[in-house]
Motif scaffolding. Sequence first.
Motif, PDB file in Angstrom:
ATOM      1  N   VAL A  81      78.091 -16.267  -8.760  1.00  0.00           N
ATOM      2  CA  VAL A  81      77.661 -17.619  -9.084  1.00  0.00           C
ATOM      3  C   VAL A  81      78.792 -18.573  -8.741  1.00  0.00           C
ATOM      4  N   ILE A  82      78.455 -19.592  -7.960  1.00  0.00           N
ATOM      5  CA  ILE A  82      79.422 -20.622  -7.587  1.00  0.00           C
ATOM      6  C   ILE A  82      78.846 -21.953  -8.061  1.00  0.00           C
ATOM      7  N   VAL A  83      79.587 -22.619  -8.926  1.00  0.00           N
ATOM      8  CA  VAL A  83      79.143 -23.885  -9.496  1.00  0.00           C
ATOM      9  C   VAL A  83      80.228 -24.921  -9.247  1.00  0.00           C
ATOM     10  N   SER A  84      79.844 -26.073  -8.701  1.00  0.00           N
ATOM     11  CA  SER A  84      80.803 -27.164  -8.599  1.00  0.00           C
ATOM     12  C   SER A  84      80.466 -28.163  -9.703  1.00  0.00           C
ATOM     13  N   THR A  85      81.499 -28.734 -10.289  1.00  0.00           N
ATOM     14  CA  THR A  85      81.287 -29.657 -11.396  1.00  0.00           C
ATOM     15  C   THR A  85      82.419 -30.663 -11.478  1.00  0.00           C
ATOM     16  N   GLN A  86      82.117 -31.781 -12.071  1.00  0.00           N
ATOM     17  CA  GLN A  86      83.127 -32.755 -12.457  1.00  0.00           C
ATOM     18  C   GLN A  86      83.031 -32.986 -13.961  1.00  0.00           C
ATOM     19  N   SER A  87      82.423 -32.026 -14.654  1.00  0.00           N
ATOM     20  CA  SER A  87      82.185 -32.138 -16.082  1.00  0.00           C
ATOM     21  C   SER A  87      83.237 -31.373 -16.875  1.00  0.00           C
ATOM     22  N   SER A  88      84.019 -32.111 -17.643  1.00  0.00           N
ATOM     23  CA  SER A  88      84.988 -31.449 -18.515  1.00  0.00           C
ATOM     24  C   SER A  88      84.260 -30.666 -19.610  1.00  0.00           C
ATOM     25  N   LEU A  89      83.080 -31.120 -20.008  1.00  0.00           N
ATOM     26  CA  LEU A  89      82.313 -30.400 -21.036  1.00  0.00           C
ATOM     27  C   LEU A  89      81.880 -29.022 -20.538  1.00  0.00           C
ATOM     28  N   LEU A  90      81.438 -28.932 -19.289  1.00  0.00           N
ATOM     29  CA  LEU A  90      81.050 -27.633 -18.737  1.00  0.00           C
ATOM     30  C   LEU A  90      82.279 -26.757 -18.559  1.00  0.00           C
ATOM     31  N   LEU A  91      83.349 -27.332 -18.076  1.00  0.00           N
ATOM     32  CA  LEU A  91      84.589 -26.587 -17.851  1.00  0.00           C
ATOM     33  C   LEU A  91      85.127 -25.983 -19.150  1.00  0.00           C
ATOM     34  N   ASP A  92      84.890 -26.648 -20.266  1.00  0.00           N
ATOM     35  CA  ASP A  92      85.360 -26.148 -21.574  1.00  0.00           C
ATOM     36  C   ASP A  92      84.819 -24.769 -21.924  1.00  0.00           C
ATOM     37  N   HIS A  93      83.743 -24.358 -21.300  1.00  0.00           N
ATOM     38  CA  HIS A  93      83.105 -23.085 -21.646  1.00  0.00           C
ATOM     39  C   HIS A  93      83.544 -21.926 -20.761  1.00  0.00           C
ATOM     40  N   PHE A  94      84.585 -22.151 -19.970  1.00  0.00           N
ATOM     41  CA  PHE A  94      85.074 -21.112 -19.068  1.00  0.00           C
ATOM     42  C   PHE A  94      86.567 -20.900 -19.269  1.00  0.00           C
ATOM     43  N   ASP A  95      87.047 -19.775 -18.781  1.00  0.00           N
ATOM     44  CA  ASP A  95      88.465 -19.436 -18.852  1.00  0.00           C
ATOM     45  C   ASP A  95      89.143 -19.816 -17.540  1.00  0.00           C
ATOM     46  N   PRO A  96      90.455 -20.015 -17.556  1.00  0.00           N
ATOM     47  CA  PRO A  96      91.149 -20.345 -16.308  1.00  0.00           C
ATOM     48  C   PRO A  96      90.881 -19.338 -15.188  1.00  0.00           C
ATOM     49  N   ASP A  97      90.726 -18.063 -15.527  1.00  0.00           N
ATOM     50  CA  ASP A  97      90.455 -17.050 -14.510  1.00  0.00           C
ATOM     51  C   ASP A  97      89.126 -17.266 -13.796  1.00  0.00           C
ATOM     52  N   ASP A  98      88.220 -18.025 -14.405  1.00  0.00           N
ATOM     53  CA  ASP A  98      86.901 -18.287 -13.833  1.00  0.00           C
ATOM     54  C   ASP A  98      86.906 -19.465 -12.863  1.00  0.00           C
ATOM     55  N   VAL A  99      88.010 -20.212 -12.813  1.00  0.00           N
ATOM     56  CA  VAL A  99      88.009 -21.511 -12.142  1.00  0.00           C
ATOM     57  C   VAL A  99      88.767 -21.478 -10.811  1.00  0.00           C
ATOM     58  N   LEU A 100      88.118 -22.018  -9.790  1.00  0.00           N
ATOM     59  CA  LEU A 100      88.772 -22.300  -8.510  1.00  0.00           C
ATOM     60  C   LEU A 100      88.916 -23.806  -8.419  1.00  0.00           C
ATOM     61  N   VAL A 101      90.055 -24.262  -7.951  1.00  0.00           N
ATOM     62  CA  VAL A 101      90.336 -25.697  -7.874  1.00  0.00           C
ATOM     63  C   VAL A 101      90.412 -26.114  -6.411  1.00  0.00           C
ATOM     64  N   ALA A 102      89.684 -27.159  -6.075  1.00  0.00           N
ATOM     65  CA  ALA A 102      89.699 -27.694  -4.712  1.00  0.00           C
ATOM     66  C   ALA A 102      90.610 -28.914  -4.672  1.00  0.00           C
ATOM     67  N   ASN A 103      91.564 -28.898  -3.753  1.00  0.00           N
ATOM     68  CA  ASN A 103      92.480 -30.025  -3.547  1.00  0.00           C
ATOM     69  C   ASN A 103      92.453 -30.435  -2.083  1.00  0.00           C
ATOM     70  N   ARG A 104      92.642 -31.703  -1.857  1.00  0.00           N
ATOM     71  CA  ARG A 104      92.741 -32.219  -0.496  1.00  0.00           C
ATOM     72  C   ARG A 104      94.203 -32.094  -0.065  1.00  0.00           C
ATOM     73  N   VAL A 105      94.420 -31.361   1.030  1.00  0.00           N
ATOM     74  CA  VAL A 105      95.769 -31.128   1.536  1.00  0.00           C
ATOM     75  C   VAL A 105      95.759 -31.357   3.044  1.00  0.00           C
ATOM     76  N   ASP A 106      96.580 -32.266   3.506  1.00  0.00           N
ATOM     77  CA  ASP A 106      96.701 -32.559   4.939  1.00  0.00           C
ATOM     78  C   ASP A 106      95.346 -32.773   5.607  1.00  0.00           C
ATOM     79  N   GLY A 107      94.480 -33.535   4.969  1.00  0.00           N
ATOM     80  CA  GLY A 107      93.189 -33.863   5.543  1.00  0.00           C
ATOM     81  C   GLY A 107      92.142 -32.776   5.410  1.00  0.00           C
ATOM     82  N   GLY A 108      92.478 -31.647   4.794  1.00  0.00           N
ATOM     83  CA  GLY A 108      91.527 -30.554   4.604  1.00  0.00           C
ATOM     84  C   GLY A 108      91.403 -30.206   3.143  1.00  0.00           C
ATOM     85  N   THR A 109      90.589 -29.233   2.861  1.00  0.00           N
ATOM     86  CA  THR A 109      90.381 -28.786   1.491  1.00  0.00           C
ATOM     87  C   THR A 109      91.052 -27.438   1.284  1.00  0.00           C
ATOM     88  N   GLN A 110      91.858 -27.356   0.257  1.00  0.00           N
ATOM     89  CA  GLN A 110      92.521 -26.103  -0.109  1.00  0.00           C
ATOM     90  C   GLN A 110      91.961 -25.658  -1.454  1.00  0.00           C
TER      91      GLN A 110
END
Length: 106
Positions: free
Chosen positions: A43-72
């Motif tokens: 299951v892959i879920v994208s969210t901007q909800s802190s409420l949804l994020l509260d129900h998961f552990d750090p091990d469950d989370v992938l973080v997307a960052n913009r780096v040098d014009g791309g997504t890391q």
Amino acid sequence: MFFRPIEYRPSVILVDEPELGLHPYAIEMLASLIRLASVMTQVIVSTQSSLLLDHFDPDDVLVANRVDGGTQITRLDPGPLAAWRQDYSLGQLWKKNEFGGRPAKG
């Protein structure tokens, strides 16, 4: 999709912001459904909800960052957050910018 019997479920469920328009209590139920489905299905879920994020552990989370014009995309490292997690939820830490998911500073 999360209620489908395993034999009728796809091998991957990809959902963008499933929490939109939901009552906070329904977000808690949604998180439970996601966790339950993820036992047998990727299951892959994208969210901007802190409420949804509260129900998961750090091990469950992938973080997307913009780096040098791309997504890391990186897995959230629970180590640096351990002390913070005693007083704050994961969603609160995200809102405080304690981990990525925001544009890199120039």
